[in-house]
Design a protein around this motif. Sequence first.
Motif, short mmCIF file in Angstrom:
data_model
loop_
_atom_site.label_atom_id
_atom_site.label_comp_id
_atom_site.label_asym_id
_atom_site.label_seq_id
_atom_site.Cartn_x
_atom_site.Cartn_y
_atom_site.Cartn_z
N ARG A 7 -12.81 4.64 0.17
CA ARG A 7 -12.43 6.03 -0.25
C ARG A 7 -13.32 6.74 0.63
O ARG A 7 -14.53 6.49 0.78
N TRP A 53 -7.11 -1.93 2.75
CA TRP A 53 -7.76 -0.86 2.06
C TRP A 53 -9.19 -1.13 2.32
O TRP A 53 -9.69 -1.99 1.83
N ASP A 105 -8.18 7.42 1.47
CA ASP A 105 -8.35 6.29 1.69
C ASP A 105 -8.85 5.89 2.95
O ASP A 105 -8.47 6.42 3.97
N THR A 147 1.54 5.35 -2.33
CA THR A 147 1.01 6.52 -2.98
C THR A 147 2.10 7.11 -3.98
O THR A 147 3.10 6.96 -3.15
N TYR A 174 0.86 -1.26 0.09
CA TYR A 174 0.10 -0.11 -0.08
C TYR A 174 0.83 1.04 0.00
O TYR A 174 1.81 1.41 1.04
N GLU A 203 -10.01 7.95 7.73
CA GLU A 203 -9.10 8.35 6.64
C GLU A 203 -7.62 8.16 7.12
O GLU A 203 -7.31 8.56 8.10
#
Length: 416
Positions: free
Chosen positions: A320, A317, A292, A230, A228, A272
Amino acid sequence: MAEYFDSLETRAPAEREAALLAALSRQVAHAQSHAPYFAEVLREVDPRALTSREALAALPVTRKSELTARQRTMPPLGGLNATPLGGLRHVFQSPGPINEPDGHSADWWRTARAMFAAGFRAGDLVYNTFSYHFTPAGMMMEAGAHRIGCCVFPAGVGQTESQVQALASLRPSAYAGTPSFLKLLLERGEEMGTPCASLSKALVSGEACPPPLRAWLQDHGITARQMYGTADLGLIAFETDGGDGWVVDEGVLVEIVEPGGTKPMPEGETGEVVVTVLGNGDYPLIRFGTGDLSAIVTDSSHRASPCGRTNIRLKGWLGRADQTTKVKGMFVHPGQVADVVRRHPEVRAARLVVTGSVGADTMTLHCDATHDDEGLARAIGESMREVLRLRGEVRFVSAGSLPQDGKVIEDARDYS
C-alpha cells in the motif's frame, strides 16, 4: 474451447493504445458534462487534446483516500457519479466508509474477463462466497459469471459447516471468494467426512494468494487464479495460464505513478496504481489513485504474455502507498483507527498491529491508556467491531512505549 474472452485481448498494442486514448477523450467530455466533481476539477481540460499518455499524466489524481470526505460533503457519491441515483441499480458501502454505485449494464464491473481466464465457462455452477450485503464483492462476481453464462450459488460468508454441506449437495465446479476461505472449506469438509471434490477452478481475490497456498489448492485439485479489482473501479488486472504478471483489463487505462504524487514512474519501477475507467458512463473515474503499489512488467507493452494476451501486465500487488491495510478481505483505514480511539478518552495513543499470515490474520490494537482493565478493553473491542466491522484484540502497553514513527497501522504479517 475458446481461449480468449474476446478479440480485444490479442489486438496489436498500437491498435489498443489508439482505441484507449480515443475512449479517454470521450470519457473526459462525458464526465465534464454530467459529473459535478469532474466538471470542477477538469474545467480547464480540452478533451480533444488528450491524445497521449503525457497529456493524461497532466490531469489531477483523485485518490480513494479522499472519497470519504467528499462523500460527506455531497452524499452519497461525492458528485463523481454522472448518472443520478434514480438511474443506478445499487449503492454499496465499503469500510471507510466509502460508497460505491452499481449501474444497470451487464457485467458492470467487467469481472467476466477474469473469470474466463480462470477457466469459467457457460454451464458452470459457481460457488460465490463473497458478501452480498454492504460491500459489492458478491454482486461483482455474480454479474461476471452471468455474463459468461454460468449459474451462481450465492453462498456469502460464514456458516462453514452449512457451506460444506451445500458444496456436497450442489457439486459446483467453480469457486469465487478469498483463497483462505476456500482452504478453510476444504479442510472442514475433510474433517466432516464430506470432501469438496467437485471444485476444479477458482477465481480468488480480496487478499493475497501466496505460492504455498496456491500449491496447497493445486494439490487438492483446484487451479486458482487471482483477480485484482476494487469496488470503485471493477476489474483492473487478472492472472492467466502461464502468464508472467497480471494482464491489465481491456476497459481501463492503468498508470504507475509516484506514491502520493501524479508523475508516472519508469516502466518496471514500483509506484501507486492509478486507473482511468473507460466506457462507464455512470461513474467515470479518471486518474483514480487506488493506494495500491505495483509495477509494470518490463517490456510487457511490446512482448505478449505466454498466454498470448498482448496488454501490459502488472507485477502483482506489492503493498500500500498509504497505511490502509486489508484484513480478512476488508480494508482498514487509519481514520477508522482514529475513530475508535476518539470514543475512549482514556487512550492517549494507539497502534493497530496486524499479525499472522494472509487469511489467518489477527488485529491487535496496542493502547497507551491512562489505566488498563477488562472493562476498558471490552469497550474498546466493541468499538473496533462497530467501526472496523472486524473483531480484534486489545493490548495495553506502558506509557510512551509506542514507536513515534507516525504509523497508525502496522502490517507485520508473514507474506512468505
